[in-house]
Scaffold this active site. Structure first.
Site, PDB file in Angstrom:
ATOM      1  N   CYS A 126       6.358 -14.245  -1.334  1.00  0.00           N
ATOM      2  CA  CYS A 126       5.929 -13.692  -2.446  1.00  0.00           C
ATOM      3  C   CYS A 126       6.543 -12.403  -2.823  1.00  0.00           C
ATOM      4  CB  CYS A 126       4.525 -13.457  -2.232  1.00  0.00           C
ATOM      5  SG  CYS A 126       3.564 -13.032  -3.837  1.00  0.00           S
ATOM      6  N   CYS A 127       6.809 -11.490  -1.889  1.00  0.00           N
ATOM      7  CA  CYS A 127       7.597 -10.238  -2.028  1.00  0.00           C
ATOM      8  C   CYS A 127       8.896 -10.678  -2.704  1.00  0.00           C
ATOM      9  CB  CYS A 127       7.563  -9.259  -0.872  1.00  0.00           C
ATOM     10  SG  CYS A 127       5.981  -8.702  -0.412  1.00  0.00           S
ATOM     11  N   CYS A 207       0.546  -4.270  -4.662  1.00  0.00           N
ATOM     12  CA  CYS A 207       0.010  -5.280  -5.540  1.00  0.00           C
ATOM     13  C   CYS A 207      -1.550  -5.512  -5.084  1.00  0.00           C
ATOM     14  CB  CYS A 207       0.659  -6.798  -5.281  1.00  0.00           C
ATOM     15  SG  CYS A 207       2.475  -6.664  -5.920  1.00  0.00           S
ATOM     16  N   CYS A 210      -2.702  -7.822  -1.932  1.00  0.00           N
ATOM     17  CA  CYS A 210      -2.345  -7.423  -0.666  1.00  0.00           C
ATOM     18  C   CYS A 210      -2.601  -5.772  -0.302  1.00  0.00           C
ATOM     19  CB  CYS A 210      -0.940  -7.781  -0.460  1.00  0.00           C
ATOM     20  SG  CYS A 210      -0.364  -9.546  -0.636  1.00  0.00           S
ATOM     21  N   CYS A 233       7.666  -4.340   2.038  1.00  0.00           N
ATOM     22  CA  CYS A 233       7.824  -5.552   1.033  1.00  0.00           C
ATOM     23  C   CYS A 233       9.229  -6.132   1.341  1.00  0.00           C
ATOM     24  CB  CYS A 233       7.571  -4.994  -0.472  1.00  0.00           C
ATOM     25  SG  CYS A 233       8.839  -3.836  -1.129  1.00  0.00           S
TER      26      CYS A 233
END
Length: 241
Positions: A126-127, A207, A210, A233
């Site tokens: 995702c990062c 985010c 998280c 990240c």
């Protein structure tokens, strides 16, 4: 092509060694920023800012040195609404004139995270999708970038230098030697606006999915990717920006 690439790498290494000699021990953050922004990389350096809990200190310094400096903001599309409002507040308050908002690629998001839940099964992925790749694209037009990383923040940052060569870019960390007390004192003394989530128990803000509240006495970054070994990240770890 291979020879040209190697020549560029050598040239960049030589440039880094020169900067390290001239500024590697310059702990006056404003003076270092002035040198990097106005003399060494005019128009070719960007501040990458999350507009998080401590970001205002560096943003204020950059605004004093040159408010036209590019400020790259990664809108992962998973941020707190408070962060977006805080960004707008600081841009206006500090007089920053060159905000560059970067979003993840829509086609990549559709292919890899069509339901928006990639963070539940692969936080690194995702990062990478929402931060690392967008930043790499945004930095194509710059030779150097400025970060707000500090040694006290985590074990992975405990030895960061003021100037480093990261991939093909020069990276400048003007607050590397600052303590948490210095950051907090600077915000108080100058009356700089505080991120609205700090008072709600979020001393480090990323985010929304998280980032969690931190209990009193816990490490300030304990709420980032809580329960995982993950502490970064990815944009500062082998991203080859």
């Amino acid at each position: 092509m291979e020879a040209i690439t190697m020549e560029k790498e050598i040239s960049q290494e030589q440039a880094f060694e020169r900067l390290q000699r001239l500024y590697g021990d310059l702990e006056d953050s404003r003076e270092l920023l002035d040198a990097m922004i106005n003399r060494e990389f005019p128009g070719q350096i960007a501040l990458v800012s999350s507009f998080g809990a401590e970001s205002v200190v560096l943003l204020d310094l950059v605004a004093q040195v040159n408010p036209d400096t590019a400020v790259v903001f990664l809108n992962t599309e998973k941020l707190f609404g408070e962060t977006l409002k805080y960004r707008d507040t600081l841009v206006e308050r500090l007089g920053l004139t060159n905000l560059v908002t970067v979003n993840p690629d829509k086609q990549e998001v559709q292919a890899e995270d069509h339901n928006g839940l990639l963070w539940t099964r692969d936080t690194d992925g995702c990062c990478d999708l929402r931060k690392v790749r967008p930043l790499a694209r945004a930095m194509n037009g710059f030779d150097a970038w400025i970060t707000g990383r500090k040694r006290f923040q985590s074990s992975t940052r405990s030895s960061i230098p003021l100037i480093e060569l990261d991939g093909s870019k020069i990276k400048v960390n003007p607050l590397a030697f600052w303590s948490q007390e210095q950051v907090d004192q600077r915000i108080r003394e100058l009356g700089l606006p505080e991120h609205p989530l700090v008072s709600q128990g979020f001393p480090s803000i990323g985010c929304m999915p998280c980032t969690h509240r931190v209990e009193a006495g816990d490490d300030r970054r304990a709420g980032r990717w809580a329960g995982q070994d993950k502490t970064e990240c990815g944009i500062h770890i082998g991203a080859n920006i």
